[in-house]
Motif scaffolding. Structure first.
Motif, PDB file in Angstrom:
ATOM      1  N   UNK A 136       1.008  -1.330   0.094  1.00 59.81           N
ATOM      2  CA  UNK A 136       0.083   0.009  -0.117  1.00 59.81           C
ATOM      3  C   UNK A 136       0.670   1.081   0.398  1.00 59.81           C
ATOM      4  N   UNK A 137       0.845   2.276  -1.246  1.00 61.82           N
ATOM      5  CA  UNK A 137       1.593   3.068  -1.163  1.00 61.82           C
ATOM      6  C   UNK A 137       1.133   4.439  -0.365  1.00 61.82           C
ATOM      7  N   UNK A 138      -0.474   3.764  -0.003  1.00 61.75           N
ATOM      8  CA  UNK A 138      -1.006   5.877   1.424  1.00 61.75           C
ATOM      9  C   UNK A 138      -0.594   5.604   2.225  1.00 61.75           C
ATOM     10  N   UNK A 139       0.361   4.727   2.653  1.00 55.31           N
ATOM     11  CA  UNK A 139       1.144   4.489   4.229  1.00 55.31           C
ATOM     12  C   UNK A 139       2.155   5.597   4.399  1.00 55.31           C
ATOM     13  N   UNK A 140       2.172   5.815   5.569  1.00 53.50           N
ATOM     14  CA  UNK A 140       3.201   6.680   6.833  1.00 53.50           C
ATOM     15  C   UNK A 140       3.876   7.647   5.450  1.00 53.50           C
ATOM     16  N   UNK A 141       2.342   8.293   5.452  1.00 59.89           N
ATOM     17  CA  UNK A 141       2.164   9.794   4.253  1.00 59.89           C
ATOM     18  C   UNK A 141       0.991  10.190   4.721  1.00 59.89           C
ATOM     19  N   UNK A 142       1.193  11.680   5.037  1.00 61.50           N
ATOM     20  CA  UNK A 142       0.401  13.242   4.932  1.00 61.50           C
ATOM     21  C   UNK A 142      -0.467  13.042   3.516  1.00 61.50           C
ATOM     22  N   UNK A 143      -1.897  12.465   3.986  1.00 64.30           N
ATOM     23  CA  UNK A 143      -3.052  12.929   3.009  1.00 64.30           C
ATOM     24  C   UNK A 143      -3.741  13.517   3.252  1.00 64.30           C
ATOM     25  N   UNK A 144      -4.763  14.089   1.751  1.00 60.52           N
ATOM     26  CA  UNK A 144      -5.734  14.370   2.012  1.00 60.52           C
ATOM     27  C   UNK A 144      -7.137  14.063   1.722  1.00 60.52           C
ATOM     28  N   UNK A 145      -7.816  13.801   2.855  1.00 63.07           N
ATOM     29  CA  UNK A 145      -9.473  12.375   2.816  1.00 63.07           C
ATOM     30  C   UNK A 145     -10.568  13.984   2.460  1.00 63.07           C
ATOM     31  N   UNK A 146     -10.916  13.201   1.423  1.00 66.47           N
ATOM     32  CA  UNK A 146     -12.092  14.155   0.796  1.00 66.47           C
ATOM     33  C   UNK A 146     -13.151  13.030   0.672  1.00 66.47           C
ATOM     34  N   UNK A 147     -14.376  13.830   1.447  1.00 64.32           N
ATOM     35  CA  UNK A 147     -15.204  13.308   1.808  1.00 64.32           C
ATOM     36  C   UNK A 147     -17.086  14.711   0.424  1.00 64.32           C
ATOM     37  N   UNK A 148     -17.882  13.325   1.234  1.00 63.82           N
ATOM     38  CA  UNK A 148     -18.957  14.988  -0.003  1.00 63.82           C
ATOM     39  C   UNK A 148     -18.966  16.016   1.709  1.00 63.82           C
ATOM     40  N   UNK A 149     -19.435  15.676   3.073  1.00 64.71           N
ATOM     41  CA  UNK A 149     -18.834  17.051   3.438  1.00 64.71           C
ATOM     42  C   UNK A 149     -17.713  17.790   4.063  1.00 64.71           C
ATOM     43  N   UNK A 150     -16.779  16.788   3.386  1.00 63.53           N
ATOM     44  CA  UNK A 150     -15.451  17.691   4.578  1.00 63.53           C
ATOM     45  C   UNK A 150     -14.021  17.406   3.918  1.00 63.53           C
ATOM     46  N   UNK A 151     -13.272  17.712   3.804  1.00 65.41           N
ATOM     47  CA  UNK A 151     -12.275  17.803   2.947  1.00 65.41           C
ATOM     48  C   UNK A 151     -10.819  18.445   3.861  1.00 65.41           C
ATOM     49  N   UNK A 152      -9.904  17.127   4.203  1.00 75.71           N
ATOM     50  CA  UNK A 152      -8.958  17.584   5.355  1.00 75.71           C
ATOM     51  C   UNK A 152      -7.510  16.658   5.584  1.00 75.71           C
ATOM     52  N   UNK A 153      -6.485  17.173   5.835  1.00 75.76           N
ATOM     53  CA  UNK A 153      -5.136  16.392   6.013  1.00 75.76           C
ATOM     54  C   UNK A 153      -4.618  15.324   6.522  1.00 75.76           C
ATOM     55  N   UNK A 154      -4.117  14.649   6.474  1.00 74.62           N
ATOM     56  CA  UNK A 154      -4.122  14.072   7.995  1.00 74.62           C
ATOM     57  C   UNK A 154      -2.609  12.963   7.893  1.00 74.62           C
ATOM     58  N   UNK A 155      -2.258  11.699   8.763  1.00 74.33           N
ATOM     59  CA  UNK A 155      -1.361  11.556   8.092  1.00 74.33           C
ATOM     60  C   UNK A 155      -1.814   9.492   8.645  1.00 74.33           C
ATOM     61  N   UNK A 156      -1.557   9.339   7.077  1.00 72.31           N
ATOM     62  CA  UNK A 156      -1.814   7.260   6.798  1.00 72.31           C
ATOM     63  C   UNK A 156      -1.609   6.652   7.701  1.00 72.31           C
ATOM     64  N   UNK A 157      -0.763   5.761   8.821  1.00 75.49           N
ATOM     65  CA  UNK A 157      -0.474   5.929   9.337  1.00 75.49           C
ATOM     66  C   UNK A 157      -0.322   3.603   9.534  1.00 75.49           C
ATOM     67  N   UNK A 158      -1.753   3.245   9.023  1.00 68.72           N
ATOM     68  CA  UNK A 158      -1.963   2.345   8.563  1.00 68.72           C
ATOM     69  C   UNK A 158      -3.356   1.760   8.075  1.00 68.72           C
ATOM     70  N   UNK A 159      -3.196   0.195   7.913  1.00 70.96           N
ATOM     71  CA  UNK A 159      -4.453  -0.274   7.484  1.00 70.96           C
ATOM     72  C   UNK A 159      -4.987  -1.319   8.654  1.00 70.96           C
ATOM     73  N   UNK A 160      -6.210  -1.125   9.006  1.00 75.73           N
ATOM     74  CA  UNK A 160      -6.719  -2.294   9.788  1.00 75.73           C
ATOM     75  C   UNK A 160      -7.068  -3.552   9.482  1.00 75.73           C
ATOM     76  N   UNK A 161      -7.888  -4.611  10.821  1.00 73.22           N
ATOM     77  CA  UNK A 161      -7.597  -6.057  10.127  1.00 73.22           C
ATOM     78  C   UNK A 161      -8.881  -6.351   8.877  1.00 73.22           C
ATOM     79  N   UNK A 162      -9.787  -5.327   8.919  1.00 75.45           N
ATOM     80  CA  UNK A 162     -11.308  -4.720   7.931  1.00 75.45           C
ATOM     81  C   UNK A 162     -10.349  -4.011   7.234  1.00 75.45           C
TER      82      UNK A 162
END
Ligand code: BTN
Length: 263
Positions: A209-235
């Motif tokens: 997964x290339x998305x991990x261990x980096x700052x990403x922008x999360x875009x949903x219909x209601x909001x947009x924010x940046x966060x650090x992607x740290x992992x994938x859980x068992x789900x």
């Protein structure tokens, strides 16, 4: 002009029990996902594949460019006996399987952009659209897979984020080889998923997964924010670090973008 796919070549290389045992091949269709959804009577694992789509669909109501015989446009009809809330995870299983398969044939490293895009050198080469139809007797799930294989041209607005195997590696590929490899890898992981859940695939997914261990922008219909992607859980949810703790986000209607580019 590219050659048309040979169904017998695909079948001769398949290493599956039921994926692709039945393959319907079309010269042109609106969307292979629509075909699969219109034919729920077909057996589990039936594949619908087309040389060209007139109305190829992507996630979040986007269009999927489907040029004549350059790419792969296929849908797998599945009938899993699992609770409906587990079904979206099949998309992650398909994305993981396509990534593993594409790594087997490509000289460039293929990675997964969470939840299910395959990327090479930061650009997308494969996307997956999973659609669920509920029938009184059973659930049918259509997993549509689109891959840019021997494409050379992309419209201006896609050039910065889409690419093909040919453009990234400088050679053409047998689409039959790719179809049989993907179906074989996908069936293997689909069976693991049905028997053991996504948790049995989470480690392999995280490694690719290339998305991990980096700052990403999360875009949903209601909001947009940046966060650090740290992992994938068992789900299969993306774990992001926020000032008030770690949050797990579902793929659903969310888009994730890199801070500097598509990945
Ligand atoms: C995405 O947005 O990334 C998903 C793209 C899915 C495209 C494939 S091509 C075969 C199948 N038929 C469709 O209309 N869409 C999927």
């Amino acid at each position: 002009m590219e050659e048309k796919l040979s169904v017998s070549k695909i079948k001769s290389k398949l290493n599956t029990e039921f994926f692709g045992r039945k393959i319907h091949h079309f010269s042109v269709t609106d969307s292979t996902n629509s075909l699969a959804k219109e034919n729920p009577q077909e057996p589990d694992g039936t594949v619908f594949i087309a040389e060209k789509q007139l109305k190829g669909r992507g996630r979040l109501s986007r269009e999927w460019l489907s040029e004549q015989s350059e790419g792969i446009y296929m849908s797998v009809l599945l009938k899993p006996s699992i609770p409906p809330e587990q079904i979206p995870k099949i998309t992650l299983v398909a994305g993981l399987s396509a990534t593993v398969a594409l790594n087997k044939i490509s000289s460039e490293n293929v990675l997964i952009k969470w939840p299910n895009d395959c990327v090479i050198n930061g650009k997308k080469i494969c996307g997956i659209l999973t659609e669920l139809s509920c029938l009184p007797s059973e659930n049918t799930v259509t997993v549509g897979i689109g891959i840019n294989v021997n494409n050379t041209l992309f419209p201006k607005d896609l050039k910065s984020k889409a690419t093909s195997l040919l453009l990234e590696t400088g050679r053409t590929y047998s689409r039959e080889d790719i179809v049989s490899l993907i179906l074989s890898e996908f069936e293997k992981r689909y069976i693991i998923f049905l028997n053991q859940g996504f948790s049995a695939l989470a480690a392999e997914y995280s490694r690719l997964c290339v998305t991990l261990d980096r700052e990403v922008e999360i875009i949903s219909p209601s909001e947009r924010y940046t966060a650090y992607a740290s992992g994938i859980d068992s789900e299969g949810r993306l774990l992001i670090n926020l000032s008030d703790g770690v949050k797990a986000i579902d793929s659903g209607e969310v888009s994730v973008r890199g801070i500097l580019g598509y990945v």
